[in-house]
Design an enzyme around this catalytic site. Sequence first.
Site, mmCIF file in Angstrom:
data_model
loop_
_atom_site.group_PDB
_atom_site.id
_atom_site.type_symbol
_atom_site.label_atom_id
_atom_site.label_comp_id
_atom_site.label_asym_id
_atom_site.label_seq_id
_atom_site.Cartn_x
_atom_site.Cartn_y
_atom_site.Cartn_z
ATOM 1 N NE ARG A 36 -60.372 18.924 18.173
ATOM 2 C CZ ARG A 36 -61.068 19.174 17.341
ATOM 3 N NH1 ARG A 36 -60.975 18.670 16.314
ATOM 4 N NH2 ARG A 36 -62.535 19.403 17.692
ATOM 5 N N GLY A 37 -56.324 18.086 21.353
ATOM 6 C CA GLY A 37 -56.723 18.524 23.224
ATOM 7 C C GLY A 37 -57.053 17.770 24.344
ATOM 8 C CB VAL A 94 -68.866 8.731 18.796
ATOM 9 C CG1 VAL A 94 -67.152 8.527 18.796
ATOM 10 C CG2 VAL A 94 -69.211 9.840 19.090
ATOM 11 C CE1 TYR A 138 -69.715 19.746 26.542
ATOM 12 C CE2 TYR A 138 -69.856 21.139 28.085
ATOM 13 C CZ TYR A 138 -69.244 20.420 27.126
ATOM 14 O OH TYR A 138 -67.865 19.456 27.853
ATOM 15 C CE LYS A 150 -69.127 17.029 27.957
ATOM 16 N NZ LYS A 150 -68.617 15.210 27.842
ATOM 17 C CB ILE A 168 -59.255 21.969 29.786
ATOM 18 C CG1 ILE A 168 -60.103 21.525 31.412
ATOM 19 C CG2 ILE A 168 -58.364 21.310 29.539
ATOM 20 C CD1 ILE A 168 -59.254 21.599 32.067
HETATM 21 N N1 LIG Z 1 -61.591 21.834 27.278
HETATM 22 C C1 LIG Z 1 -62.729 22.293 28.287
HETATM 23 O O1 LIG Z 1 -62.693 23.334 28.884
HETATM 24 C C2 LIG Z 1 -63.257 21.256 28.467
HETATM 25 C C3 LIG Z 1 -64.671 21.252 29.862
HETATM 26 C C4 LIG Z 1 -64.736 19.913 30.489
HETATM 27 C C5 LIG Z 1 -65.408 19.131 29.764
HETATM 28 N N2 LIG Z 1 -65.017 18.922 28.129
HETATM 29 C C6 LIG Z 1 -65.035 17.928 27.354
HETATM 30 O O2 LIG Z 1 -63.518 16.931 27.049
HETATM 31 C C7 LIG Z 1 -63.727 16.374 26.327
HETATM 32 C C8 LIG Z 1 -62.703 16.536 25.027
HETATM 33 O O3 LIG Z 1 -62.538 17.811 24.575
HETATM 34 P P1 LIG Z 1 -61.463 18.835 24.598
HETATM 35 O O4 LIG Z 1 -61.194 20.532 25.187
HETATM 36 O O5 LIG Z 1 -60.731 18.002 24.128
HETATM 37 O O6 LIG Z 1 -61.900 19.439 22.823
HETATM 38 P P2 LIG Z 1 -61.949 19.381 21.158
HETATM 39 O O7 LIG Z 1 -62.836 19.952 20.482
HETATM 40 O O8 LIG Z 1 -60.646 20.340 21.312
HETATM 41 O O9 LIG Z 1 -61.574 17.528 21.256
HETATM 42 C C9 LIG Z 1 -63.092 17.386 20.845
HETATM 43 C C10 LIG Z 1 -62.812 15.512 20.227
HETATM 44 O O10 LIG Z 1 -63.198 15.032 20.107
HETATM 45 C C11 LIG Z 1 -63.670 14.582 19.034
HETATM 46 N N3 LIG Z 1 -65.342 14.261 18.439
HETATM 47 C C12 LIG Z 1 -66.049 15.304 18.405
HETATM 48 N N4 LIG Z 1 -67.598 14.359 17.849
HETATM 49 C C13 LIG Z 1 -66.994 13.320 17.564
HETATM 50 C C14 LIG Z 1 -67.667 12.384 16.644
HETATM 51 N N5 LIG Z 1 -69.078 12.519 16.547
HETATM 52 N N6 LIG Z 1 -67.192 11.164 16.840
HETATM 53 C C15 LIG Z 1 -66.054 11.019 17.538
HETATM 54 N N7 LIG Z 1 -64.924 11.787 17.709
HETATM 55 C C16 LIG Z 1 -65.172 13.264 18.010
HETATM 56 C C17 LIG Z 1 -63.208 15.466 18.130
HETATM 57 O O11 LIG Z 1 -62.829 14.554 16.344
HETATM 58 C C18 LIG Z 1 -61.474 16.220 18.913
HETATM 59 O O12 LIG Z 1 -61.133 14.593 19.097
HETATM 60 C C19 LIG Z 1 -65.251 16.925 25.476
HETATM 61 O O13 LIG Z 1 -65.818 15.347 25.728
HETATM 62 C C20 LIG Z 1 -65.069 17.929 26.481
HETATM 63 O O14 LIG Z 1 -66.942 18.400 26.183
HETATM 64 C C21 LIG Z 1 -63.652 19.617 28.298
#
Ligand SMILES: NC(=O)c1ccc[n+]([C@@H]2O[C@H](COP(=O)([O-])OP(=O)(O)OC[C@H]3O[C@@H](n4cnc5c(N)ncnc54)[C@H](O)[C@@H]3O)[C@@H](O)[C@H]2O)c1
Length: 234
Positions: free
Chosen positions: A12-13, A49, A140, A144, A173
Amino acid sequence: MSRSVLVTGGNRGIGLAVARALADAGDKVAVTYRSGEPPAGLFGVRCDVTDSEAVARAVEEVTIQQGPVEVLVSNAGITRDGLLLSMSEETFGSVVDTNLMGAVRVTQQVVPGMLKARWGRLIYVSSTTGTAGAPGQANYAASKAALIGLARSLAKELGPRNITANTVSPGIIATDMAEGVTGARMKQLLSETALNRTGTPQEVAEVVRFLAGDGSSYVTGANIPVTGGGGVGC
Ligand SMILES: NC(=O)c1ccc[n+]([C@@H]2O[C@H](COP(=O)([O-])OP(=O)(O)OC[C@H]3O[C@@H](n4cnc5c(N)ncnc54)[C@H](O)[C@@H]3O)[C@@H](O)[C@H]2O)c1
């Protein structure tokens, strides 16, 4: 171009958008997912993970299915926000264990194949919070920021073998993760962007696609912000 790609948290995402963008470009793409069903049309392997053995098994399955991983997109991540003074060691550690150590575990499994091939791309999804910091997100942000140091060190360790390592740092995002950010906090974050809007997972995926492709062959140790102008300078 048909490379063997692994995207963690690709159900997802941002991870799913990256997986779809690379599959559309002709790559063989596998995604890890933790529960439910894998996304349609992509090879899914169940993997948490934080579990070293599960990571090793997942990489083995991917290797059998589509060959040794040539491009890793380490994207899986979580937030568990709170003020540092009232945050338990377990809460802090769980975020580091997923966001940083999860990336380390997967990297250790895929790099041997890249060394053999004398080619590889390591791409880590960091966050603008890693360099800018945010109240309630010390765990967090620390995890990061660490990804940036990890990628820069790997760029130097592995550069002589033609393996690049970079980070992408998204701002705000529109995904499930950002759903908890509402009201005044969202208004403030948007006002800090130049484009005055959230980004889409596809806009992050385009930058990852660049880093995974031939056009980025001289880019390594870089941290590319995808923030709509927010947190510029990170
Ligand atoms: N959405 C934002 O605003 C944003 C901003 C900066 C960085 N990010 C980073 O982008 C990445 C994706 O985030 P997103 O926004 O799509 O969020 P999301 O919550 O939709 O997706 C996170 C994904 O990570 C997986 N995940 C979490 N813990 C896990 C584990 N222990 N083992 C395996 N998979 C695991 C989830 O199943 C999911 O598929 C993340 O690293 C997040 O920190 C997101």
